[in-house]
Design a protein around this motif. Structure first.
Motif, PDB file in Angstrom:
ATOM      1  N   ASP A 285      65.641  39.703  51.198  1.00  0.00           N
ATOM      2  CA  ASP A 285      64.372  39.113  50.757  1.00  0.00           C
ATOM      3  C   ASP A 285      63.593  38.543  51.944  1.00  0.00           C
ATOM      4  O   ASP A 285      62.368  38.705  52.048  1.00  0.00           O
ATOM      5  CB  ASP A 285      64.623  38.019  49.715  1.00  0.00           C
ATOM      6  N   LEU A 312      63.498  48.139  51.500  1.00  0.00           N
ATOM      7  CA  LEU A 312      63.191  48.273  50.070  1.00  0.00           C
ATOM      8  C   LEU A 312      64.093  49.302  49.408  1.00  0.00           C
ATOM      9  O   LEU A 312      64.535  49.114  48.263  1.00  0.00           O
ATOM     10  CB  LEU A 312      61.722  48.658  49.902  1.00  0.00           C
ATOM     11  N   GLN A 315      67.359  47.969  48.531  1.00  0.00           N
ATOM     12  CA  GLN A 315      67.268  47.112  47.342  1.00  0.00           C
ATOM     13  C   GLN A 315      66.964  47.910  46.071  1.00  0.00           C
ATOM     14  O   GLN A 315      66.677  47.315  45.031  1.00  0.00           O
ATOM     15  CB  GLN A 315      66.182  46.049  47.551  1.00  0.00           C
ATOM     16  N   ASP A 316      67.011  49.242  46.177  1.00  0.00           N
ATOM     17  CA  ASP A 316      66.718  50.131  45.047  1.00  0.00           C
ATOM     18  C   ASP A 316      65.272  50.036  44.570  1.00  0.00           C
ATOM     19  O   ASP A 316      64.962  50.343  43.420  1.00  0.00           O
ATOM     20  CB  ASP A 316      67.652  49.855  43.858  1.00  0.00           C
ATOM     21  N   LYS A 317      64.372  49.639  45.453  1.00  0.00           N
ATOM     22  CA  LYS A 317      62.943  49.597  45.122  1.00  0.00           C
ATOM     23  C   LYS A 317      62.302  50.870  45.660  1.00  0.00           C
ATOM     24  O   LYS A 317      61.552  50.866  46.643  1.00  0.00           O
ATOM     25  CB  LYS A 317      62.311  48.342  45.713  1.00  0.00           C
ATOM     26  N   TRP A 318      62.600  51.964  44.983  1.00  0.00           N
ATOM     27  CA  TRP A 318      62.307  53.286  45.543  1.00  0.00           C
ATOM     28  C   TRP A 318      60.826  53.603  45.631  1.00  0.00           C
ATOM     29  O   TRP A 318      60.358  54.169  46.625  1.00  0.00           O
ATOM     30  CB  TRP A 318      63.025  54.357  44.719  1.00  0.00           C
ATOM     31  N   SER A 319      60.050  53.238  44.609  1.00  0.00           N
ATOM     32  CA  SER A 319      58.621  53.575  44.642  1.00  0.00           C
ATOM     33  C   SER A 319      57.913  52.802  45.754  1.00  0.00           C
ATOM     34  O   SER A 319      57.045  53.350  46.451  1.00  0.00           O
ATOM     35  CB  SER A 319      57.965  53.295  43.286  1.00  0.00           C
ATOM     36  N   GLU A 320      58.291  51.520  45.935  1.00  0.00           N
ATOM     37  CA  GLU A 320      57.708  50.734  47.017  1.00  0.00           C
ATOM     38  C   GLU A 320      58.131  51.283  48.381  1.00  0.00           C
ATOM     39  O   GLU A 320      57.330  51.343  49.322  1.00  0.00           O
ATOM     40  CB  GLU A 320      58.135  49.272  46.889  1.00  0.00           C
TER      41      GLU A 320
END
Length: 351
Positions: A285, A312, A315-320
């Motif tokens: 973070d 990202l 953190q599995d925030k794939w679209s970002e």
């Protein structure tokens, strides 16, 4: 009838007495404004310097010294479009000043007008007496444009003109560091130090090259010596952090980057590097926040966008993550893409 007239006069409102006119204050002279503005500039009070010198140029539109001061203050304040505007005015007033042409070119680099910057440097170079550093500036414009081949050509031309100038060796060393060619970078920085042993840029570059060559103790020793000499500037702390990061001692790297940011919180590179060390320490973070801070200062830091994409993704925030990688590729040099791929491979092993 007289009584009626007297009554009418009594009813009429009395006229207010006008206050005595204040004596007009004499205008502060242009010379005094220039001196005051440059004094603010020397004290690091950039806004005050800019405002004061703008008054001076408004009072005298041919005030070259004022426009030059505005340009210098705006460059330091990272108000680059204003710097270009002020220095353009100075050039128009005196096109035969190599110093003005050079400063104008440096400002144009910051607004990514690279071809125009090179024209300014070329003009500076042709004004006697010739200065080889304008040739180096042309190379720097190519390096910033991510055209490393042309940058090297210009640096080597400069080297042919002044083989004893350590600044040229530093330029070649920085170019090699950017390409992750640490052995070549070490050679150039070492040559600069032989010419000028107290050259801080060469010492910091050599420390960075040694870190890349995994000679960590030597790298840390040089960085500590710079910090001891210059405790109030961020360079040594950044070099220490870089060496610790190369050694995978992420928490120590974070500590040194934070020290550097206490001195200069407006450095996008330091924020970006801090974010990478926080990623290494699994402070995801915080790593995202530091990376975003870096990009808010300089949106074109390609390596930071690659780093943020990876953070990202972890953190599995794939679209970002995808958005950051797409933005990064648009402004990346090939060496930056290769580094990003290497980081992805390392992340795949760990995650």
């Amino acid at each position: 009838k007289k009584k009626a007239e007297d009554k009418k006069k009594a009813e009429e409102p009395k006229k207010k007495e006008e206050p005595p006119a204040k004596p007009t204050e004499p205008l502060v002279s242009v010379d005094e404004l220039n001196k005051k503005g440059y004094a603010f500039l020397g004290q690091g009070k950039l806004k005050e310097a800019i405002d004061t010198l703008k008054l001076a140029t408004k009072q005298d539109p041919k005030n070259i010294q004022g426009f030059m001061g505005i340009g210098m203050a705006c460059m330091q304040a990272k108000r680059y479009p204003e710097a270009v505007e002020a220095l353009e005015a100075a050039v128009a007033l005196n096109p035969n000043s190599s110093d003005i042409q050079n400063n104008y070119g440096l400002a144009l680099i910051e607004v990514e007008k690279y071809s125009e910057a090179r024209m300014a440097f070329e003009r500076a170079y042709t004004i006697p007496p010739t200065n080889v550093m304008y040739r180096v500036a042309i190379g720097e414009s190519y390096r910033r444009e991510k055209n490393t081949l042309r940058a090297r050509e210009e640096y080597e031309k400069a080297l042919g003109e002044a083989v004893d100038n350590p600044a040229i060796y530093n330029a070649l060393g920085n170019l090699a560091l950017g390409d992750n060619n640490n052995a070549e970078a070490f050679k150039w920085f070492d040559a600069a130090i032989r010419l000028r042993p107290d050259d801080i840029e060469a010492q910091l570059g050599k420390s960075g090259a040694l870190s890349g060559l995994e000679k960590f103790d030597e790298a840390l020793e040089i960085a500590r010596s710079v910090t001891a000499k210059l405790p109030n500037v961020p360079f040594g702390y950044n070099a220490l952090a870089s060496a610790y990061e190369a050694k995978k001692e992420h928490l120590l790297a974070i500590e040194q980057y934070q020290k550097a940011l206490q001195i200069d919180p407006s450095d996008g590179y330091t924020w970006g590097n801090l974010g990478w060390s926080q990623y290494g320490a699994e402070q995801y973070d915080e790593a995202v926040k530091s990376s975003q801070k870096a990009l808010s200062i300089d949106p074109k830091l390609a390596y930071v966008r690659h780093n943020l994409g990876l953070i990202l993704a972890v953190q599995d925030k794939w679209s970002e993550a995808r958005k950051e990688y797409e933005a990064a590729v648009k402004v990346s040099a090939l060496s930056e893409v290769r580094s990003a791929i290497k980081d992805l491979k390392e992340a795949n092993k760990k995650h």
